[in-house]
Design a protein around this motif. Structure first.
Motif, mmCIF file in Angstrom:
data_model
loop_
_atom_site.group_PDB
_atom_site.id
_atom_site.type_symbol
_atom_site.label_atom_id
_atom_site.label_comp_id
_atom_site.label_asym_id
_atom_site.label_seq_id
_atom_site.Cartn_x
_atom_site.Cartn_y
_atom_site.Cartn_z
ATOM 1 N N GLY A 29 0.835 -1.195 0.000
ATOM 2 C CA GLY A 29 0.000 0.000 0.000
ATOM 3 C C GLY A 29 0.871 1.246 0.000
ATOM 4 O O GLY A 29 1.988 1.241 0.510
ATOM 5 N N ASN A 30 0.346 2.306 -0.576
ATOM 6 C CA ASN A 30 1.043 3.581 -0.604
ATOM 7 C C ASN A 30 0.270 4.571 0.261
ATOM 8 O O ASN A 30 -0.853 4.955 -0.063
ATOM 9 C CB ASN A 30 1.152 4.094 -2.050
ATOM 10 N N TRP A 31 0.872 4.972 1.383
ATOM 11 C CA TRP A 31 0.280 5.919 2.337
ATOM 12 C C TRP A 31 0.184 7.260 1.634
ATOM 13 O O TRP A 31 1.180 7.878 1.308
ATOM 14 C CB TRP A 31 1.194 6.002 3.546
ATOM 15 N N GLN A 32 -1.039 7.752 1.373
ATOM 16 C CA GLN A 32 -1.255 8.966 0.599
ATOM 17 C C GLN A 32 -1.350 10.218 1.474
ATOM 18 O O GLN A 32 -0.510 11.082 1.395
ATOM 19 C CB GLN A 32 -2.543 8.838 -0.227
ATOM 20 N N VAL A 51 -3.799 1.080 -2.912
ATOM 21 C CA VAL A 51 -3.326 -0.300 -2.870
ATOM 22 C C VAL A 51 -3.911 -1.057 -4.062
ATOM 23 O O VAL A 51 -5.053 -0.807 -4.472
ATOM 24 C CB VAL A 51 -3.704 -0.973 -1.525
ATOM 25 N N ALA A 52 -3.118 -1.962 -4.605
ATOM 26 C CA ALA A 52 -3.590 -2.782 -5.722
ATOM 27 C C ALA A 52 -4.798 -3.602 -5.284
ATOM 28 O O ALA A 52 -4.869 -4.073 -4.142
ATOM 29 C CB ALA A 52 -2.477 -3.700 -6.210
ATOM 30 N N SER A 53 -5.740 -3.763 -6.186
ATOM 31 C CA SER A 53 -6.985 -4.474 -5.878
ATOM 32 C C SER A 53 -6.738 -5.844 -5.261
ATOM 33 O O SER A 53 -7.415 -6.242 -4.311
ATOM 34 C CB SER A 53 -7.830 -4.633 -7.145
ATOM 35 N N GLU A 54 -5.736 -6.560 -5.780
ATOM 36 C CA GLU A 54 -5.484 -7.919 -5.289
ATOM 37 C C GLU A 54 -4.932 -7.958 -3.860
ATOM 38 O O GLU A 54 -4.929 -9.002 -3.215
ATOM 39 C CB GLU A 54 -4.557 -8.692 -6.242
ATOM 40 N N LEU A 59 -5.088 -6.500 3.259
ATOM 41 C CA LEU A 59 -4.735 -5.296 4.019
ATOM 42 C C LEU A 59 -5.859 -4.933 4.989
ATOM 43 O O LEU A 59 -5.619 -4.698 6.176
ATOM 44 C CB LEU A 59 -4.447 -4.127 3.070
ATOM 45 N N ILE A 60 -7.085 -4.931 4.504
ATOM 46 C CA ILE A 60 -8.236 -4.605 5.348
ATOM 47 C C ILE A 60 -8.340 -5.578 6.521
ATOM 48 O O ILE A 60 -8.518 -5.168 7.668
ATOM 49 C CB ILE A 60 -9.536 -4.613 4.511
ATOM 50 N N THR A 61 -8.198 -6.857 6.248
ATOM 51 C CA THR A 61 -8.302 -7.872 7.296
ATOM 52 C C THR A 61 -7.242 -7.669 8.368
ATOM 53 O O THR A 61 -7.537 -7.723 9.566
ATOM 54 C CB THR A 61 -8.173 -9.288 6.679
ATOM 55 N N GLU A 62 -6.006 -7.400 7.949
ATOM 56 C CA GLU A 62 -4.928 -7.233 8.928
ATOM 57 C C GLU A 62 -5.094 -5.947 9.732
ATOM 58 O O GLU A 62 -4.851 -5.922 10.938
ATOM 59 C CB GLU A 62 -3.559 -7.277 8.244
ATOM 60 N N LEU A 63 -5.531 -4.872 9.083
ATOM 61 C CA LEU A 63 -5.746 -3.617 9.811
ATOM 62 C C LEU A 63 -6.850 -3.779 10.857
ATOM 63 O O LEU A 63 -6.726 -3.294 11.990
ATOM 64 C CB LEU A 63 -6.118 -2.485 8.846
ATOM 65 N N LYS A 64 -7.914 -4.469 10.495
ATOM 66 C CA LYS A 64 -9.018 -4.672 11.439
ATOM 67 C C LYS A 64 -8.639 -5.596 12.593
ATOM 68 O O LYS A 64 -9.307 -5.625 13.614
ATOM 69 C CB LYS A 64 -10.251 -5.204 10.712
ATOM 70 N N GLY A 65 -7.537 -6.338 12.435
ATOM 71 C CA GLY A 65 -7.093 -7.252 13.474
ATOM 72 C C GLY A 65 -6.095 -6.659 14.456
ATOM 73 O O GLY A 65 -5.629 -7.350 15.354
ATOM 74 N N GLU A 74 -13.232 2.236 4.340
ATOM 75 C CA GLU A 74 -14.157 2.431 3.228
ATOM 76 C C GLU A 74 -13.372 2.500 1.924
ATOM 77 O O GLU A 74 -12.277 3.058 1.884
ATOM 78 C CB GLU A 74 -14.955 3.725 3.402
ATOM 79 N N LEU A 75 -13.942 1.952 0.880
ATOM 80 C CA LEU A 75 -13.364 2.033 -0.454
ATOM 81 C C LEU A 75 -13.814 3.353 -1.075
ATOM 82 O O LEU A 75 -15.002 3.624 -1.190
ATOM 83 C CB LEU A 75 -13.827 0.855 -1.311
ATOM 84 N N ALA A 76 -12.836 4.189 -1.445
ATOM 85 C CA ALA A 76 -13.143 5.494 -2.025
ATOM 86 C C ALA A 76 -13.164 5.393 -3.540
ATOM 87 O O ALA A 76 -12.573 4.484 -4.118
ATOM 88 C CB ALA A 76 -12.098 6.516 -1.579
ATOM 89 N N GLU A 77 -13.824 6.332 -4.162
ATOM 90 C CA GLU A 77 -13.868 6.414 -5.617
ATOM 91 C C GLU A 77 -12.849 7.458 -6.064
ATOM 92 O O GLU A 77 -13.116 8.654 -6.007
ATOM 93 C CB GLU A 77 -15.273 6.817 -6.084
#
Length: 166
Positions: A29-32, A51-54, A59-65, A74-77
Motif C-alpha cells: 500500500g502507498n500511504w497517501q 493499494v492494488a486491488s489484489e 490489508l483490510i483484514t490485517e488492519l481490522k485485526g 471504506e473504499l473510495a472512488e
C-alpha cells in the motif's frame, strides 16, 4: 488500484503508527494522506491508502485485526473530481460550547463546503481565558465570499476571522 479511507481510534500506545505503516507497506500500500492525533489519551487517525486491488482485502483484514485499535475502512472512488479549497479562514474567539456548530452552520448556509477544519483550545497568556482557534479550508463561490464574511462577523463580538486564499 483501490483507494481506502481508514479511520482508526483506540487507547494511545507507543508504536501504533509504526504498526499501521508496517502493515500498509507489507501489502504494497502507498500511504497517501493522513491526519493523526493524540486526543485525551486516545490515538485517532484518518489515512488514505492506495493499494492494488489484489492486496486490498488482506490489508483490510490485517488492519481490522490490530489489537486495541478499532478501524473502519471504506473504499473510495478515486475518479471523483478533486475538491479544492479557495478560501482559508483562521478563526480566534473566546472558547464556548457550540462555536464549531455556529461556524459550520454559517459556512453551510452561505453555500460553502467545509473541506478541512483543524481546531485547538489554549489559555490566553495574560487572562487565562480559554481561547478557541481554528484553521478552516472551504470551497465557496467568489460571489458568496462577502456574505460569508458578514455572516461570520455576526456570530459574536469576540470572534476574529483572518481570510486568505491557499
Amino acid at each position: 488500484m483501490n483507494h481506502l479511507v481508514i479511520s482508526c481510534i483506540g487507547p494511545d500506545q507507543s508504536g501504533l503508527v509504526d504498526t499501521l505503516s508496517t502493515i500498509i507497506a507489507k501489502h504494497q500500500g502507498n500511504w497517501q494522506v493522513s491526519s493523526l492525533h493524540h486526543l485525551s489519551g486516545f490515538f485517532a487517525g484518518v489515512i488514505e491508502v492506495a493499494v492494488a486491488s489484489e492486496h486490498s482485502q488482506d490489508l483490510i483484514t490485517e488492519l481490522k485485526g490490530i489489537n486495541g485499535l478499532s478501524c473502519q475502512i471504506e473504499l473510495a472512488e478515486p475518479n471523483l473530481p478533486k475538491v479544492t479549497s479557495n478560501l482559508v479562514l483562521e478563526i480566534t474567539a473566546n472558547d464556548r460550547a457550540g462555536i464549531v456548530q455556529e461556524v459550520s452552520s454559517v459556512i453551510h448556509h452561505q453555500s460553502g463546503n467545509l473541506i478541512k477544519l483543524v481546531s485547538s483550545n489554549s489559555s490566553a497568556a495574560h487572562s487565562g481565558q480559554d481561547i478557541f482557534k481554528a484553521k478552516v479550508q472551504i470551497a465557496i463561490a467568489d460571489k458568496s465570499i462577502d456574505d460569508l464574511i458578514s455572516a461570520l462577523e455576526k456570530i459574536a463580538d469576540d470572534l476574529m476571522v483572518d481570510i486568505s486564499r491557499p
